[in-house]
Scaffold this motif. Structure first.
Motif, PDB file in Angstrom:
ATOM      1  N   VAL A 126       0.817  -1.215   0.000  1.00  0.00           N
ATOM      2  CA  VAL A 126       0.000   0.000   0.000  1.00  0.00           C
ATOM      3  C   VAL A 126       0.853   1.269   0.000  1.00  0.00           C
ATOM      4  CG1 VAL A 126      -2.076  -1.059   0.964  1.00  0.00           C
ATOM      5  CG2 VAL A 126      -0.431   0.003   2.506  1.00  0.00           C
ATOM      6  N   THR A 127       2.098   1.158   0.464  1.00  0.00           N
ATOM      7  CA  THR A 127       2.980   2.328   0.386  1.00  0.00           C
ATOM      8  C   THR A 127       3.139   2.755  -1.073  1.00  0.00           C
ATOM      9  OG1 THR A 127       4.152   1.617   2.345  1.00  0.00           O
ATOM     10  CG2 THR A 127       5.268   3.245   0.983  1.00  0.00           C
ATOM     11  N   GLU A 128       3.313   1.755  -1.942  1.00  0.00           N
ATOM     12  CA  GLU A 128       3.408   2.062  -3.375  1.00  0.00           C
ATOM     13  C   GLU A 128       2.163   2.777  -3.869  1.00  0.00           C
ATOM     14  OE1 GLU A 128       4.107  -1.196  -6.155  1.00  0.00           O
ATOM     15  OE2 GLU A 128       5.644  -1.870  -4.740  1.00  0.00           O
ATOM     16  N   ILE A 129       1.001   2.281  -3.429  1.00  0.00           N
ATOM     17  CA  ILE A 129      -0.255   2.901  -3.879  1.00  0.00           C
ATOM     18  C   ILE A 129      -0.338   4.343  -3.359  1.00  0.00           C
ATOM     19  CG2 ILE A 129      -2.780   2.778  -3.772  1.00  0.00           C
ATOM     20  CD1 ILE A 129      -2.532  -0.224  -3.581  1.00  0.00           C
ATOM     21  N   ILE A 130       0.057   4.530  -2.097  1.00  0.00           N
ATOM     22  CA  ILE A 130       0.010   5.875  -1.511  1.00  0.00           C
ATOM     23  C   ILE A 130       0.911   6.829  -2.313  1.00  0.00           C
ATOM     24  CG2 ILE A 130       0.684   7.230   0.522  1.00  0.00           C
ATOM     25  CD1 ILE A 130      -0.165   4.734   2.220  1.00  0.00           C
ATOM     26  N   GLU A 131       2.121   6.345  -2.609  1.00  0.00           N
ATOM     27  CA  GLU A 131       3.048   7.189  -3.377  1.00  0.00           C
ATOM     28  C   GLU A 131       2.458   7.533  -4.740  1.00  0.00           C
ATOM     29  OE1 GLU A 131       5.438   8.580  -2.105  1.00  0.00           O
ATOM     30  OE2 GLU A 131       5.835   7.403  -0.302  1.00  0.00           O
ATOM     31  N   ASP A 132       1.841   6.537  -5.349  1.00  0.00           N
ATOM     32  CA  ASP A 132       1.258   6.769  -6.665  1.00  0.00           C
ATOM     33  C   ASP A 132       0.123   7.799  -6.612  1.00  0.00           C
ATOM     34  OD1 ASP A 132       0.686   6.009  -9.542  1.00  0.00           O
ATOM     35  OD2 ASP A 132      -1.243   5.597  -8.589  1.00  0.00           O
ATOM     36  N   ARG A 133      -0.762   7.676  -5.603  1.00  0.00           N
ATOM     37  CA  ARG A 133      -1.909   8.603  -5.537  1.00  0.00           C
ATOM     38  C   ARG A 133      -1.468  10.028  -5.208  1.00  0.00           C
ATOM     39  NH1 ARG A 133      -3.213   4.353  -7.059  1.00  0.00           N
ATOM     40  NH2 ARG A 133      -5.271   3.404  -6.893  1.00  0.00           N
ATOM     41  N   ARG A 134      -0.317  10.137  -4.535  1.00  0.00           N
ATOM     42  CA  ARG A 134       0.193  11.475  -4.268  1.00  0.00           C
ATOM     43  C   ARG A 134       0.507  12.173  -5.583  1.00  0.00           C
ATOM     44  NH1 ARG A 134       3.448  10.057   0.530  1.00  0.00           N
ATOM     45  NH2 ARG A 134       1.995  10.590   2.172  1.00  0.00           N
ATOM     46  N   LYS A 135       1.092  11.384  -6.508  1.00  0.00           N
ATOM     47  CA  LYS A 135       1.466  11.971  -7.801  1.00  0.00           C
ATOM     48  C   LYS A 135       0.275  12.035  -8.748  1.00  0.00           C
ATOM     49  CE  LYS A 135       5.958   9.833  -7.490  1.00  0.00           C
ATOM     50  NZ  LYS A 135       5.979   8.383  -7.547  1.00  0.00           N
ATOM     51  N   ASN A 136      -0.545  10.984  -8.730  1.00  0.00           N
ATOM     52  CA  ASN A 136      -1.666  10.912  -9.667  1.00  0.00           C
ATOM     53  C   ASN A 136      -2.978  10.691  -8.920  1.00  0.00           C
ATOM     54  OD1 ASN A 136       0.398  10.567 -11.833  1.00  0.00           O
ATOM     55  ND2 ASN A 136       0.625   8.561 -10.858  1.00  0.00           N
ATOM     56  N   PRO A 137      -3.498  11.732  -8.274  1.00  0.00           N
ATOM     57  CA  PRO A 137      -4.725  11.529  -7.497  1.00  0.00           C
ATOM     58  C   PRO A 137      -5.902  11.096  -8.374  1.00  0.00           C
ATOM     59  CG  PRO A 137      -4.069  13.858  -7.530  1.00  0.00           C
ATOM     60  CD  PRO A 137      -2.998  13.109  -8.226  1.00  0.00           C
ATOM     61  N   ARG A 138      -6.749  10.220  -7.792  1.00  0.00           N
ATOM     62  CA  ARG A 138      -7.978   9.799  -8.480  1.00  0.00           C
ATOM     63  C   ARG A 138      -9.148  10.101  -7.563  1.00  0.00           C
ATOM     64  NH1 ARG A 138      -6.715   3.527  -9.890  1.00  0.00           N
ATOM     65  NH2 ARG A 138      -4.603   3.757 -10.687  1.00  0.00           N
ATOM     66  N   ASP A 139     -10.346   9.673  -7.999  1.00  0.00           N
ATOM     67  CA  ASP A 139     -11.514   9.852  -7.147  1.00  0.00           C
ATOM     68  C   ASP A 139     -11.653   8.599  -6.277  1.00  0.00           C
ATOM     69  OD1 ASP A 139     -13.780  10.896  -6.049  1.00  0.00           O
ATOM     70  OD2 ASP A 139     -15.102  10.319  -7.693  1.00  0.00           O
ATOM     71  N   ASP A 140     -10.667   8.334  -5.431  1.00  0.00           N
ATOM     72  CA  ASP A 140     -10.757   7.142  -4.580  1.00  0.00           C
ATOM     73  C   ASP A 140     -10.282   7.445  -3.158  1.00  0.00           C
ATOM     74  OD1 ASP A 140      -8.004   7.171  -4.677  1.00  0.00           O
ATOM     75  OD2 ASP A 140      -7.793   5.277  -5.757  1.00  0.00           O
ATOM     76  N   LEU A 141     -10.481   6.436  -2.309  1.00  0.00           N
ATOM     77  CA  LEU A 141     -10.235   6.621  -0.879  1.00  0.00           C
ATOM     78  C   LEU A 141      -8.794   7.049  -0.586  1.00  0.00           C
ATOM     79  CD1 LEU A 141     -11.462   6.154   2.015  1.00  0.00           C
ATOM     80  CD2 LEU A 141     -10.357   3.935   1.927  1.00  0.00           C
ATOM     81  N   GLU A 185       0.748   6.464   9.150  1.00  0.00           N
ATOM     82  CA  GLU A 185      -0.617   6.687   9.589  1.00  0.00           C
ATOM     83  C   GLU A 185      -1.618   6.248   8.514  1.00  0.00           C
ATOM     84  OE1 GLU A 185      -1.575   9.541  12.896  1.00  0.00           O
ATOM     85  OE2 GLU A 185      -0.820  10.590  11.162  1.00  0.00           O
ATOM     86  N   LEU A 186      -1.291   6.587   7.279  1.00  0.00           N
ATOM     87  CA  LEU A 186      -2.139   6.159   6.171  1.00  0.00           C
ATOM     88  C   LEU A 186      -2.164   4.637   6.086  1.00  0.00           C
ATOM     89  CD1 LEU A 186      -1.062   8.686   3.392  1.00  0.00           C
ATOM     90  CD2 LEU A 186      -3.231   8.585   4.598  1.00  0.00           C
ATOM     91  N   ILE A 187      -1.005   4.025   6.251  1.00  0.00           N
ATOM     92  CA  ILE A 187      -0.935   2.564   6.172  1.00  0.00           C
ATOM     93  C   ILE A 187      -1.812   1.937   7.248  1.00  0.00           C
ATOM     94  CG2 ILE A 187       0.588   0.571   6.502  1.00  0.00           C
ATOM     95  CD1 ILE A 187       2.830   2.346   5.264  1.00  0.00           C
ATOM     96  N   MET A 188      -1.714   2.478   8.473  1.00  0.00           N
ATOM     97  CA  MET A 188      -2.530   1.931   9.557  1.00  0.00           C
ATOM     98  C   MET A 188      -4.004   2.011   9.222  1.00  0.00           C
ATOM     99  SD  MET A 188      -0.476   0.631  11.519  1.00  0.00           S
ATOM    100  CE  MET A 188      -1.643  -0.157  12.597  1.00  0.00           C
ATOM    101  N   MET A 189      -4.411   3.107   8.607  1.00  0.00           N
ATOM    102  CA  MET A 189      -5.831   3.231   8.256  1.00  0.00           C
ATOM    103  C   MET A 189      -6.228   2.178   7.240  1.00  0.00           C
ATOM    104  SD  MET A 189      -6.823   7.122   8.096  1.00  0.00           S
ATOM    105  CE  MET A 189      -6.029   8.275   9.161  1.00  0.00           C
ATOM    106  N   LEU A 190      -5.314   1.904   6.322  1.00  0.00           N
ATOM    107  CA  LEU A 190      -5.635   0.908   5.300  1.00  0.00           C
ATOM    108  C   LEU A 190      -5.608  -0.507   5.888  1.00  0.00           C
ATOM    109  CD1 LEU A 190      -3.797   2.535   2.270  1.00  0.00           C
ATOM    110  CD2 LEU A 190      -6.206   2.685   2.904  1.00  0.00           C
ATOM    111  N   VAL A 191      -4.823  -0.698   6.948  1.00  0.00           N
ATOM    112  CA  VAL A 191      -4.866  -1.985   7.650  1.00  0.00           C
ATOM    113  C   VAL A 191      -6.206  -2.129   8.366  1.00  0.00           C
ATOM    114  CG1 VAL A 191      -3.892  -3.342   9.552  1.00  0.00           C
ATOM    115  CG2 VAL A 191      -2.366  -2.196   7.950  1.00  0.00           C
ATOM    116  N   ILE A 192      -6.621  -1.075   9.047  1.00  0.00           N
ATOM    117  CA  ILE A 192      -7.895  -1.151   9.777  1.00  0.00           C
ATOM    118  C   ILE A 192      -9.040  -1.452   8.825  1.00  0.00           C
ATOM    119  CG2 ILE A 192      -9.567   0.115  11.152  1.00  0.00           C
ATOM    120  CD1 ILE A 192      -7.472   1.617  12.400  1.00  0.00           C
ATOM    121  N   LEU A 193      -9.045  -0.781   7.685  1.00  0.00           N
ATOM    122  CA  LEU A 193     -10.138  -1.007   6.750  1.00  0.00           C
ATOM    123  C   LEU A 193     -10.186  -2.462   6.321  1.00  0.00           C
ATOM    124  CD1 LEU A 193     -10.186   2.120   4.469  1.00  0.00           C
ATOM    125  CD2 LEU A 193     -11.637   1.510   6.396  1.00  0.00           C
ATOM    126  N   LEU A 194      -9.006  -3.010   6.077  1.00  0.00           N
ATOM    127  CA  LEU A 194      -8.944  -4.400   5.635  1.00  0.00           C
ATOM    128  C   LEU A 194      -9.395  -5.334   6.750  1.00  0.00           C
ATOM    129  CD1 LEU A 194      -8.087  -6.629   3.721  1.00  0.00           C
ATOM    130  CD2 LEU A 194      -5.742  -6.322   4.446  1.00  0.00           C
TER     131      LEU A 194
END
Ligand code: HEM
Length: 412
Positions: free
Chosen positions: A184-199, A236-245
């Motif tokens: 998910v770190t990779e995904i976070i890095e990607d969304r920082r550069k290329n934001p989408r309409d997602d969580l 912190e973002l990672i923890m949130m994504l763990v909780i969601l899962l």
């Protein structure tokens, strides 16, 4: 009544538990379990009062009795909890849930399509597992080819609960956490550069507005370098994504498999839903009441107090048993009877400031799943022995459930 057990051990949660809980509700509703060093609370009014009183019964020292590691959000104290919750709530607005409903309908349709003509399936493997899992995967942005890995990470992280003494299970959970975090770190890095309409984009966007950085300052006073903020915010973002899962997957899975059990075992109630699908939202609440996918969460007493004449000491732990509160005869008439019209005010999603963040999402999922299942496979019944349950102190767990039904004819 045999109370010589550990309520916090998963193996204690076998078929003997409901009878024991009934006995406790009637005879010792605030019960000291010496084997666990914990107060076992079984009545609706008490579970509700404890959940609503964070000052006296705190979540901040962990909500799972057997390990005091912090997961974040669910075991966060105020005001940090409220701040984080407002932030993550941005991913759960009615607009987001409506958008997710479209995605979820597609996931459900594909899962039913895959089995409809066969006339039989394993309801857990083929329906209950993929539905919530794929929705969360879509929310987080997990690639399709990685969905199997995602499934394993989730199962391994959850398996550690109630099995803290098992080094193999604990190590597997740690490894799963590590792999998931890296992913998910990779995904976070990607969304920082290329934001989408997602969580994830919403969460990274909030971070970039400075919200998370601010929280880190609160947590780590005196630390001032931007670099550290950056990586902490990532954690912190990672923890949130763990909780969601962890919070949104097995709970909903077992809500769906337990709900289907109730429908199979109560054909007259099921017929009412087939005749009037407008009753499905009420039936879903009744399913969550009777199934109570979460078995227990705990709190820590913050100062000496009294509950039903028992003296609770500062620092002691309290275990709230949701399936027991939800079958309390003081609140529910004929509590063991499944009535699709009941529309109960249950505690299956908790109550108070830590009320389930995903409740509306879970409700949407169960409504859509049962609407489609009842429409397309209305005569589902058990095959080969029915549900196979696994004892768990945290989430009711149905491992397998062979079912059969009239095969659907392929549309011309
Ligand atoms: C039928 C399905 C579900 C059930 C029965 C359920 C149950 C619960 C319960 C009982 C709590 C209260 C914890 C407490 O008071 O200590 C809770 C909290 C939470 N749930 Fe759920 N849940 C379900 C689905 C979901 C889903 C789908 C998500 C997210 C995708 C989710 C995310 C959360 C989160 C983040 C919290 C912590 C909230 C906070 O501390 O503010 N849950 N859930």
């Amino acid at each position: 009544m045999d109370l010589d057990i550990r309520f916090t051990d998963s193996e204690s949660w076998d078929a003997s538990m409901p009878e024991r809980l009934r006995w406790l509700r009637e005879n010792d509703p605030v019960h000291w379990s010496g084997h666990d060093d914990i107060w076992v609370v079984t009545k609706y009014a008490d579970v509700s009062a404890i959940s609503k009183n964070q000052k006296l019964f705190s979540s901040a020292e962990g909500v799972r009795p057997d390990k005091r590691i912090k997961i974040g959000l669910i075991d966060e104290g105020e005001p940090r909890h409220g701040n984080l919750r407002r932030l993550i709530n941005r991913g759960f607005t009615p607009r987001m849930v409506a958008k997710l409903e479209e995605i979820f309908l597609r996931i459900t349709t594909e899962a039913i399509d895959a089995v409809a003509e066969r006339g039989e399936c394993d309801f857990v493997d083929d329906i209950a597992v993929p539905l919530p899992l794929l929705l969360i995967a879509e929310m987080i942005g997990i690639r399709r080819e990685d969905h199997d890995r995602f499934h394993q990470w989730s199962d391994r992280m959850i398996a550690a609960d109630g099995n803290a003494d098992d080094p193999v299970v604990t190590a597997a959970a740690g490894q799963a956490f590590f792999e998931y975090s890296t992913y998910v770190t990779e995904i976070i890095e990607d969304r920082r550069k290329n934001p989408r309409d997602d969580l994830v984009s919403i969460l990274t966007g909030a971070k970039d507005e400075g919200m998370l950085v601010q929280f880190d300052k609160e947590m780590m006073p005196g630390m001032e370098t931007g670099e550290e903020y950056e990586s902490l915010a990532n954690d912190e973002l990672i923890m949130m994504l763990v909780i969601l899962l962890v919070a949104g997957n097995e709970t909903t899975r077992n809500g769906i498999s337990g709900g289907m059990q109730l429908l199979i075992e109560n054909p007259a109630e099921r017929q009412k839903l087939i005749d009037d699908p407008g009753l499905i939202p009420s039936a879903v609440e009744e399913m969550v009441r009777m199934v109570s996918p979460v078995n227990s969460f705990s709190r820590t007493v913050t100062r000496d107090t009294e509950l039903r004449g028992k003296r609770l000491r500062e620092g002691q732990r309290v275990l709230m048993i949701y399936p027991s509160a939800n079958r309390d005869a003081d609140v529910f008439d004929e509590p063991d009877t499944f009535r699709v019209e009941r529309n109960p005010q249950h505690l299956g999603f908790g109550i108070g400031t830590h009320f389930c963040l995903g409740a509306n999402l879970a409700r949407m999922e169960m409504r859509v799943a049962f609407r489609e299942l009842l429409r397309r496979l209305p005569d589902m019944e058990y095959a080969a022995g029915g549900p196979v349950l696994k004892p768990s102190a945290l989430v009711r767990t149905c491992l397998h459930m062979q079912v059969r039904f009239t095969p659907e004819r392929r549309a011309a």
